[in-house]
Write an enzyme that holds these catalytic residues in place. Sequence first.
Site, PDB file in Angstrom:
ATOM      1  N   GLY A  22       0.838  -1.194   0.000  1.00 10.69           N
ATOM      2  CA  GLY A  22       0.000   0.000   0.000  1.00 10.69           C
ATOM      3  C   GLY A  22       0.873   1.244   0.000  1.00 10.69           C
ATOM      4  CB  VAL A  24       3.160   2.439   4.804  1.00  9.37           C
ATOM      5  CG1 VAL A  24       4.432   2.213   5.608  1.00  9.37           C
ATOM      6  CG2 VAL A  24       2.283   3.476   5.496  1.00  9.37           C
ATOM      7  N   GLY A  25       3.979   0.706   2.366  1.00 12.25           N
ATOM      8  CA  GLY A  25       4.859  -0.335   1.830  1.00 12.25           C
ATOM      9  C   GLY A  25       5.558   0.081   0.553  1.00 12.25           C
ATOM     10  NE  ARG A  93     -10.750   3.380  15.248  1.00  7.15           N
ATOM     11  CZ  ARG A  93     -10.798   3.828  16.477  1.00  7.15           C
ATOM     12  NH1 ARG A  93      -9.740   4.317  17.039  1.00  7.15           N
ATOM     13  NH2 ARG A  93     -11.916   3.755  17.156  1.00  7.15           N
ATOM     14  CG  ASN A 106      -5.226  -4.066  10.784  1.00  6.70           C
ATOM     15  OD1 ASN A 106      -5.613  -4.386   9.664  1.00  6.70           O
ATOM     16  ND2 ASN A 106      -5.021  -2.812  11.132  1.00  6.70           N
ATOM     17  CG  ASN A 131      -0.834   2.035  13.628  1.00  3.55           C
ATOM     18  OD1 ASN A 131      -0.073   1.957  14.589  1.00  3.55           O
ATOM     19  ND2 ASN A 131      -0.692   2.921  12.665  1.00  3.55           N
ATOM     20  CG  HIS A 186       2.489   4.564  17.007  1.00  5.48           C
ATOM     21  ND1 HIS A 186       3.041   5.815  16.819  1.00  5.48           N
ATOM     22  CD2 HIS A 186       1.853   4.269  15.851  1.00  5.48           C
ATOM     23  CE1 HIS A 186       2.748   6.233  15.600  1.00  5.48           C
ATOM     24  NE2 HIS A 186       2.022   5.320  15.001  1.00  5.48           N
TER      25      HIS A 186
HETATM   26  N1  APR Z   1      -1.659  -9.837   2.835  1.00  4.59           N
HETATM   27  C1  APR Z   1      -0.942  -8.927   2.130  1.00  4.59           C
HETATM   28  N2  APR Z   1      -1.345  -7.658   1.952  1.00  4.59           N
HETATM   29  C2  APR Z   1      -2.507  -7.301   2.482  1.00  4.59           C
HETATM   30  C3  APR Z   1      -3.314  -8.195   3.231  1.00  4.59           C
HETATM   31  C4  APR Z   1      -2.842  -9.507   3.388  1.00  4.59           C
HETATM   32  N3  APR Z   1      -3.541 -10.426   4.066  1.00  4.59           N
HETATM   33  N4  APR Z   1      -4.412  -7.525   3.643  1.00  4.59           N
HETATM   34  C5  APR Z   1      -4.306  -6.263   3.181  1.00  4.59           C
HETATM   35  N5  APR Z   1      -3.170  -6.131   2.481  1.00  4.59           N
HETATM   36  C6  APR Z   1      -2.647  -4.952   1.777  1.00  4.59           C
HETATM   37  C7  APR Z   1      -3.726  -4.160   1.039  1.00  4.59           C
HETATM   38  O1  APR Z   1      -4.102  -4.784  -0.167  1.00  4.59           O
HETATM   39  C8  APR Z   1      -3.031  -2.829   0.836  1.00  4.59           C
HETATM   40  O2  APR Z   1      -2.332  -2.759  -0.398  1.00  4.59           O
HETATM   41  O3  APR Z   1      -2.120  -4.016   2.698  1.00  4.59           O
HETATM   42  C9  APR Z   1      -2.022  -2.768   1.999  1.00  4.59           C
HETATM   43  C10 APR Z   1      -2.316  -1.634   2.974  1.00  4.59           C
HETATM   44  O4  APR Z   1      -2.096  -0.449   2.309  1.00  4.59           O
HETATM   45  P1  APR Z   1      -2.882   0.912   2.569  1.00  4.59           P
HETATM   46  O5  APR Z   1      -4.346   0.612   2.700  1.00  4.59           O
HETATM   47  O6  APR Z   1      -2.418   1.886   1.545  1.00  4.59           O
HETATM   48  O7  APR Z   1      -2.404   1.336   4.022  1.00  4.59           O
HETATM   49  P2  APR Z   1      -1.081   2.142   4.400  1.00  4.59           P
HETATM   50  O8  APR Z   1      -1.379   3.595   4.420  1.00  4.59           O
HETATM   51  O9  APR Z   1       0.055   1.663   3.571  1.00  4.59           O
HETATM   52  O10 APR Z   1      -0.911   1.675   5.920  1.00  4.59           O
HETATM   53  C11 APR Z   1      -0.528   0.339   6.250  1.00  4.59           C
HETATM   54  O11 APR Z   1       0.667   1.007   8.190  1.00  4.59           O
HETATM   55  O12 APR Z   1       0.936   3.063   9.238  1.00  4.59           O
HETATM   56  C12 APR Z   1       0.226   1.854   9.256  1.00  4.59           C
HETATM   57  O13 APR Z   1      -1.941   2.416  10.175  1.00  4.59           O
HETATM   58  C13 APR Z   1      -1.261   2.038   9.010  1.00  4.59           C
HETATM   59  O14 APR Z   1      -1.877  -0.189   9.636  1.00  4.59           O
HETATM   60  C14 APR Z   1      -1.652   0.680   8.537  1.00  4.59           C
HETATM   61  C15 APR Z   1      -0.404   0.210   7.759  1.00  4.59           C
END
Ligand code: APR
Length: 325
Positions: A22, A24-25, A93, A106, A131, A186
């Site tokens: 996503g 962050v990643g 959230r 989560n 989180n 956090h």
């Molecule tokens: N396996 C792999 N990826 C997954 C799974 C799973 N089972 N479930 C969800 N995802 C992926 C989603 O498809 C999405 O691409 O996790 C990614 C999350 O990305 P975003 O929704 O963009 O969230 P992001 O802003 O990157 O935050 C990720 O980091 O800072 C914390 O609170 C934030 O918990 C959140 C995390």
Amino acid sequence: MTSTNSTTLNCPSTRVSIIGAGKVGSTLAQRIAEKNLADVVLLDIVEGWPQGIALDLMQARGVERHDRQIVGTNNYTDTANSNIIVIAAGIPRKPGLNREDLIKINAKIVTEAAQQAIAHSPEAILIVITNPLDVMTYLAWEASGLPKHRVMGMAGVLDSARFQTFIAMELGVSIAEVNATVLGSHGDLMVPLPRYSTVSGIPISQLMDAGTIDRLVDRTRNGGVEVVKLMKTSSAYFAPASAACLMVESILLNQSRLLPCSVYLDGQYGVQDIFLGVFCRLGYQGIEQILELELSDTERAAFADSGKLVLQTIESAKLILEKAH
Ligand code: APR
């Protein structure tokens, strides 16, 4: 769908796998590759998404001129033999989703990710970003079966960076001279420590009045919320990715930086059996040392409160997980 990039990681190299491609990643992947720290595998549950992000980042190499490989995949076998696994998968959230539901979703994502990733990279160091951070790090640690010095959560570096930014903005000085410390959980009960925050070695209490410090502490506590309120459909990701990258760098380059990270406490600061933010030395082996700062009674009480809330949330997360099984 497995990795579809034309390049696969088939030669031994330093490798970081990021679970959750996503915001962050993917930003973290960019930072790691462009800083030339490691090859990166981006894994996500959505088919095509991590492959597309990886290809986009690979195409940027034509401009950025680094030789790091970035691979997108939906298959954990492609993450094998990683030096570091970062878990940034999860859902944020959002309105209509209560805290219990968020934890349930989560917790399932993070524990499964930890198990699957570590099964393919048993020697890896695990960094959790999802989180609620301290709770997810605890659950990931339990699920992974890794020794505690190889599991940590990213929060303190981010919270301290936010505090540093607000101090530099307030004083109109270069951020390069500012050091700030935030320990504890956090969240709302994080523990910013003005006594351990300086500009060019000068305690901030000599540079601003108590009211101003309180205001900056408050803004730091709400640093993430303030971003969400502005962006509405997203939470912060540039600063979280930068903070995680600093931890990755300290580990891969064996820098032994002293960084605040969420780590397993076994009596330090009077706290037992939870993950909480404290200063530690991060190097190639993971957490090389946990530092115990001298805290005033007030600071120690704030730290204890922070720990109590994390403990309660871990206990309720465990109950939620038991009920779900
Ligand atoms: N396996 C792999 N990826 C997954 C799974 C799973 N089972 N479930 C969800 N995802 C992926 C989603 O498809 C999405 O691409 O996790 C990614 C999350 O990305 P975003 O929704 O963009 O969230 P992001 O802003 O990157 O935050 C990720 O980091 O800072 C914390 O609170 C934030 O918990 C959140 C995390």
